[in-house]
Design a protein around this motif. Structure first.
Motif, PDB file in Angstrom:
ATOM      1  N   ASP A   1      25.523   6.003  -3.116  1.00  0.00           N
ATOM      2  CA  ASP A   1      24.082   5.603  -2.977  1.00  0.00           C
ATOM      3  C   ASP A   1      23.764   4.835  -1.588  1.00  0.00           C
ATOM      4  OD1 ASP A   1      21.327   4.482  -3.721  1.00  0.00           O
ATOM      5  OD2 ASP A   1      22.224   3.026  -5.022  1.00  0.00           O
ATOM      6  N   LEU A   2      22.678   5.455  -0.908  1.00  0.00           N
ATOM      7  CA  LEU A   2      21.983   4.879   0.395  1.00  0.00           C
ATOM      8  C   LEU A   2      21.080   3.797   0.252  1.00  0.00           C
ATOM      9  CD1 LEU A   2      21.889   8.503   2.297  1.00  0.00           C
ATOM     10  CD2 LEU A   2      23.925   6.757   2.047  1.00  0.00           C
ATOM     11  N   GLY A   3      20.829   3.705  -1.059  1.00  0.00           N
ATOM     12  CA  GLY A   3      19.690   2.531  -0.957  1.00  0.00           C
ATOM     13  C   GLY A   3      18.532   2.859  -1.759  1.00  0.00           C
ATOM     14  N   THR A   4      17.640   2.084  -2.437  1.00  0.00           N
ATOM     15  CA  THR A   4      16.467   2.501  -3.068  1.00  0.00           C
ATOM     16  C   THR A   4      15.474   1.704  -2.131  1.00  0.00           C
ATOM     17  OG1 THR A   4      17.483   2.812  -5.208  1.00  0.00           O
ATOM     18  CG2 THR A   4      14.986   2.371  -5.127  1.00  0.00           C
ATOM     19  N   TYR A   5      14.367   2.231  -1.932  1.00  0.00           N
ATOM     20  CA  TYR A   5      13.225   1.665  -0.922  1.00  0.00           C
ATOM     21  C   TYR A   5      11.956   1.803  -1.375  1.00  0.00           C
ATOM     22  CZ  TYR A   5      16.956   2.239   2.619  1.00  0.00           C
ATOM     23  OH  TYR A   5      18.282   2.163   3.483  1.00  0.00           O
ATOM     24  N   LEU A   6      11.204   0.566  -1.217  1.00  0.00           N
ATOM     25  CA  LEU A   6       9.623   1.004  -1.422  1.00  0.00           C
ATOM     26  C   LEU A   6       9.086   1.328  -0.002  1.00  0.00           C
ATOM     27  CD1 LEU A   6       7.441  -2.027  -2.488  1.00  0.00           C
ATOM     28  CD2 LEU A   6       6.661  -0.648  -0.850  1.00  0.00           C
ATOM     29  N   ILE A   7       8.276   2.319  -0.413  1.00  0.00           N
ATOM     30  CA  ILE A   7       7.786   3.039   0.970  1.00  0.00           C
ATOM     31  C   ILE A   7       6.349   3.155   0.814  1.00  0.00           C
ATOM     32  CG2 ILE A   7       7.723   5.186   2.536  1.00  0.00           C
ATOM     33  CD1 ILE A   7      10.576   5.524   1.635  1.00  0.00           C
ATOM     34  N   ALA A   8       5.544   2.464   1.422  1.00  0.00           N
ATOM     35  CA  ALA A   8       4.031   2.298   1.175  1.00  0.00           C
ATOM     36  C   ALA A   8       3.133   3.039   2.585  1.00  0.00           C
ATOM     37  CB  ALA A   8       3.642   1.046   1.421  1.00  0.00           C
ATOM     38  N   GLN A   9       2.472   3.813   2.051  1.00  0.00           N
ATOM     39  CA  GLN A   9       1.568   4.572   3.144  1.00  0.00           C
ATOM     40  C   GLN A   9       0.768   3.542   3.815  1.00  0.00           C
ATOM     41  OE1 GLN A   9      -0.632   7.848   1.713  1.00  0.00           O
ATOM     42  NE2 GLN A   9      -1.047   8.714   3.764  1.00  0.00           N
ATOM     43  N   ALA A  10       0.443   2.468   3.266  1.00  0.00           N
ATOM     44  CA  ALA A  10      -0.633   1.660   3.781  1.00  0.00           C
ATOM     45  C   ALA A  10       0.263   1.080   5.236  1.00  0.00           C
ATOM     46  CB  ALA A  10      -0.899   0.558   2.852  1.00  0.00           C
ATOM     47  N   ILE A  11       1.450   1.020   5.038  1.00  0.00           N
ATOM     48  CA  ILE A  11       2.197   0.420   6.393  1.00  0.00           C
ATOM     49  C   ILE A  11       2.636   1.601   7.224  1.00  0.00           C
ATOM     50  CG2 ILE A  11       4.552  -0.640   6.808  1.00  0.00           C
ATOM     51  CD1 ILE A  11       4.449  -2.000   3.915  1.00  0.00           C
ATOM     52  N   THR A  12       3.325   2.769   6.549  1.00  0.00           N
ATOM     53  CA  THR A  12       3.813   3.711   7.450  1.00  0.00           C
ATOM     54  C   THR A  12       2.836   4.556   8.088  1.00  0.00           C
ATOM     55  OG1 THR A  12       4.314   5.292   5.445  1.00  0.00           O
ATOM     56  CG2 THR A  12       6.127   3.718   6.236  1.00  0.00           C
TER      57      THR A  12
END
Length: 324
Positions: free
Chosen positions: A190-201
């Motif tokens: 497991d490399l991790g679970t991430y919150l990825i938001a287009q409003a940021i990226t």
């Protein structure tokens, strides 16, 4: 001129075959050609935009109607490598895994299914726990649990927004957001679970991207509008807004860009303004918008249209006129 010539060439043939009805037949041929053009446009027409701030150089177009998850390997000396998952695959995987995450944010890892990758294109295993078409982020409340185990998701949560409509007066597009789990393909680590938001990226700033470490490799993870890379670059030198005298009403937007194409050796300064687009590489690039960012930097939006059948309506219209 070409359309008129085509009509004049076809008219004698129609006259010989259909006599006095030759003009009517030619007119209908022009109408059929217009209908054929609609089919060509439906299948081959494409619209994108290019977003640039002054001093920025870009070699890609954006389709703001859809998003993609990108894993970016920046270890190369000359080029970055982008591994991309389209939005339809993200949505389909999130739907499969919907029951694996309960309302309290607790994840049943045994029920999770990764995105299928039969050709082994992705560098790591990707599993979407949740995906929203239009979302933002907020700070976690006291005692609130989150599916994320690393990154910004440890302190922030997704806020779902109403999906944008074509009739919205604001005209803003959707910004996707997701909880995504990454795993090593070989070991299953497991490399991790991430919150990825287009409003940021979507800021296109690697400093705000999430970092996914897999052994000696580190990938930048981002949700962004679908990109189409092109063989040339545009560098924005200057963008201007000209107002009508003694008012704030815009009269004209224009951009001064440097076009470079290493394959053809082209390096040329181009002035793009309203109703005076740049045509290059089967694309028409229009001046679309102007904005001053909060930082004070001027920003331009260029609308890019790719239409292989752009000449058909003109030819068809002239054939109709000759037939009349």
């Amino acid at each position: 001129m070409k359309g008129t010539a085509a009509g004049l060439i076809l008219l004698p043939g129609c006259w010989l075959l259909f006599q006095k009805r030759g003009g009517v037949v030619l007119l209908h041929q022009g109408m059929l050609l217009l209908m054929l053009n609609e089919m060509i446009v439906w299948n081959y027409h494409a619209e994108y935009n290019m977003s640039l701030t002054e001093g920025q150089t870009s070699n890609y177009l954006r389709d703001i109607r859809t998003t993609e998850l990108a894993l970016i390997d920046r270890s190369g000396k000359e080029k970055d490598q982008h591994f991309v998952v389209p939005m339809n695959a993200l949505l389909a995987n999130a739907e499969k895994n919907a029951k694996a995450v309960n309302k309290e944010g607790v994840v049943d890892s045994k029920a999770l299914k990764p995105i299928p990758d039969p050709q082994g294109i992705l560098p790591v295993s990707v599993t979407v726990l949740k995906y929203v078409r239009n979302g933002d982020v907020r700070k976690l409340k006291d005692g609130e649990k989150t599916p994320a185990s690393k990154g910004i998701g440890e302190t922030y949560a997704i806020v779902e927004r109403t999906a944008a409509k074509g009739t919205d007066t604001e005209g803003t597009p959707d910004f996707g957001a997701a909880y995504v789990q990454f795993k090593d393909k070989k070991s299953g680590k497991d490399l991790g679970t991430y919150l990825i938001a287009q409003a940021i990226t979507e800021q296109d700033n690697p400093k705000v991207y999430e970092e996914v470490a897999d052994g000696d490799k580190t990938y930048l993870a981002a949700l962004r509008f679908k990109r189409k890379f092109v063989p040339f670059t545009l560098h924005l030198k200057d963008v201007r807004k000209d107002d009508y005298l003694a008012s704030n009403t815009p009269k004209n937007y224009s951009s001064d860009v440097l076009l470079k194409d290493p394959d053809s050796g082209v390096s040329s300064d181009v002035h793009i303004k309203m109703n005076d687009p740049l045509r290059y590489s089967d694309m028409t690039i229009y001046q679309s918008g102007y904005q001053v960012l909060p930082s004070g930097v001027e920003h331009t939006t260029l609308q890019v249209v790719q239409n292989v059948g752009w000449m058909i309506p003109y030819v068809a219209s002239m054939i109709i006129m000759v037939g009349m």
